[in-house]
Design a protein around this motif. Structure first.
Motif: not given
Ligand SMILES: Nc1ncnc2c1ncn2[C@@H]1O[C@H](COP(=O)(O)OP(=O)(O)OP(=O)(O)O)[C@@H](O)[C@H]1O
Length: 74
Positions: A25-34
């Motif tokens: 998926p392309t939206g930032a909301e789909h990722y949790e940044l570490y």
């Protein structure tokens, strides 16, 4: 005597076609940044969790304001 071609090597068939193409998926909301895992000239790379796929990925974040950035805005 002519050798029979294996099915694997014939065009249009074989192992490659059996591997499904994964679409992230392309939206930032789909990722949790570490944590940051690397840094380039104009970007940093972070480890991240792709939540819908429950998969660890690498995210490259471009820094459009960096001094070495060659990108031109119009
Ligand atoms: N998929 C990845 N997994 C883990 N680490 C990565 C991944 N991609 C890049 N890195 C790390 O991030 C660093 C910077 O990556 P980047 O792609 O920005 O490098 P670069 O092409 O040299 O930089 P630039 O594109 O800014 O010139 C790499 O040297 C590497 O250590």
């Amino acid at each position: 005597m002519e050798k029979k071609k294996s099915k694997k090597n014939q065009k249009g068939g074989g192992v490659d076609e059996q591997v499904e193409k994964k679409i992230n998926p392309t939206g930032a909301e789909h990722y949790e940044l570490y944590e940051e895992v690397g840094h380039g000239v104009s970007a940093s790379v972070h480890r991240a969790l792709c939540k819908p796929l429950n998969e660890i990925v690498a995210i490259k974040i471009l820094d459009f304001e960096c001094e070495n950035c060659d990108l031109v805005s119009f």
